[in-house]
Design an enzyme around this catalytic site. Structure first.
Site, PDB file in Angstrom:
ATOM      1  N   TYR A 140      38.957  47.340  34.406  1.00 32.15           N
ATOM      2  CA  TYR A 140      38.508  46.971  35.741  1.00 32.15           C
ATOM      3  C   TYR A 140      38.151  48.216  36.558  1.00 32.15           C
ATOM      4  O   TYR A 140      37.102  48.269  37.211  1.00 32.15           O
ATOM      5  CB  TYR A 140      39.593  46.159  36.445  1.00 32.15           C
ATOM      6  CG  TYR A 140      39.264  45.797  37.867  1.00 32.15           C
ATOM      7  CD1 TYR A 140      38.425  44.729  38.152  1.00 32.15           C
ATOM      8  CD2 TYR A 140      39.798  46.508  38.940  1.00 32.15           C
ATOM      9  CE1 TYR A 140      38.118  44.375  39.462  1.00 32.15           C
ATOM     10  CE2 TYR A 140      39.503  46.169  40.250  1.00 32.15           C
ATOM     11  CZ  TYR A 140      38.661  45.104  40.506  1.00 32.15           C
ATOM     12  OH  TYR A 140      38.354  44.766  41.801  1.00 32.15           O
ATOM     13  N   LYS A 144      34.431  49.247  38.167  1.00 30.19           N
ATOM     14  CA  LYS A 144      34.174  49.483  39.581  1.00 30.19           C
ATOM     15  C   LYS A 144      33.618  50.883  39.827  1.00 30.19           C
ATOM     16  O   LYS A 144      32.858  51.094  40.776  1.00 30.19           O
ATOM     17  CB  LYS A 144      35.437  49.224  40.393  1.00 30.19           C
ATOM     18  CG  LYS A 144      35.811  47.745  40.450  1.00 30.19           C
ATOM     19  CD  LYS A 144      34.677  46.900  41.024  1.00 30.19           C
ATOM     20  CE  LYS A 144      35.010  45.444  41.143  1.00 30.19           C
ATOM     21  NZ  LYS A 144      33.907  44.636  41.712  1.00 30.19           N
ATOM     22  N   VAL A 171      43.202  42.534  48.973  1.00 29.40           N
ATOM     23  CA  VAL A 171      43.343  41.406  49.882  1.00 29.40           C
ATOM     24  C   VAL A 171      43.863  40.173  49.149  1.00 29.40           C
ATOM     25  O   VAL A 171      43.704  40.035  47.938  1.00 29.40           O
ATOM     26  CB  VAL A 171      41.992  41.089  50.573  1.00 29.40           C
ATOM     27  CG1 VAL A 171      41.595  42.219  51.511  1.00 29.40           C
ATOM     28  CG2 VAL A 171      40.891  40.845  49.545  1.00 29.40           C
TER      29      VAL A 171
END
Length: 243
Positions: A140, A144, A171
């Site tokens: 991941y 990114k 979040v």
């Protein structure tokens, strides 16, 4: 009034971005992985949003999404929000899909790519990308870093387009989990602001943003050699070259 396409907009940050832009009076095209998932944004469709459907882990379905969006008419902005945290499709969804959509969708004025603070832990080594694009060894964090580099190289190659990367923070979404410490409201406001604002700061390109503040990305994201190698790999995988 602007027209914005948002990938992965059936929940979380994508849905919040779509709702905010609709509230502001803009035209929005939402995206769902399947027709069944599109039902979860019925409230947005009832308010005038258009829908596009396609699984971004599949190259041909991603092409179909681009076709649907282009048939709906020109866009002012695209928010590449869709992403997955793990599994076999991290590279496909987080990197290949935004690249392919960038090459195929009629060029808008603004492009926003969702990055993550975790990109700072990513590796600039592209050896984990397989010839078929499966890229099982791409994490991941790697993905990114790559999509941040993509945002920055688009800014460099397309000076007529405002291209930026956004770190929304950790979040409490389905991906982030219920105990994530950051503010979901702040997590989506930067991409909505970059998509439509006439604020002079929002009219800049080649930035890496967190909560409407420009920050420094991983130094490798600015490396033109890495950017070029990444574009070459993505062109080979998709058959589409960014020019």
């Amino acid at each position: 009034m602007a027209r914005i396409f948002i990938t992965g907009s059936t929940d979380g940050l994508g849905r919040a971005t779509a709702r905010t832009l609709l509230d502001q009076g803009h035209d929005v095209v939402v995206h769902a992985r399947s027709t069944g998932r599109l039902a979860s944004v019925r409230d947005l469709l009832d308010r005038g949003a258009l829908g596009a459907v396609g699984d971004l882990s599949d190259i041909e379905e991603t092409r179909g999404v681009a076709d649907q969006v282009n048939r709906a008419g020109p866009l002012d902005a695209v928010v590449h929000n869709a992403g997955v945290l793990g599994g076999a499709h991290v590279f496909q969804v987080n990197v290949v899909a935004p690249y392919l959509l960038t090459t195929l969708i009629q060029r808008p004025r603004r492009l926003i790519y969702l990055s993550s603070g975790m990109h700072h832990g990513g590796s600039a080594d592209l050896a984990g990308i397989d010839r078929d694009g499966a890229a099982a060894r791409v994490s991941y964090s790697d993905s990114k870093l790559y999509v941040t580099a993509l945002a920055l190289v688009v800014a460099r190659l397309w000076p007529d387009v405002l291209s930026n990367a956004v770190d929304p923070g950790w979040v409490p979404t389905k991906m982030g989990g219920p105990n994530a410490p950051d503010d979901l409201r702040l997590g989506h406001l930067t991409q909505a602001w970059l998509a439509v604002s006439e604020d002079p700061e929002a009219l800049t390109s080649g930035g890496y943003w967190h909560h409407q503040r420009r920050q420094q990305a991983h130094r490798s994201a600015y490396d033109e050699r890495l950017q070029t190698e990444l574009l070459d790999q993505l062109a080979r995988i998709t058959g589409e070259r960014l020019t």
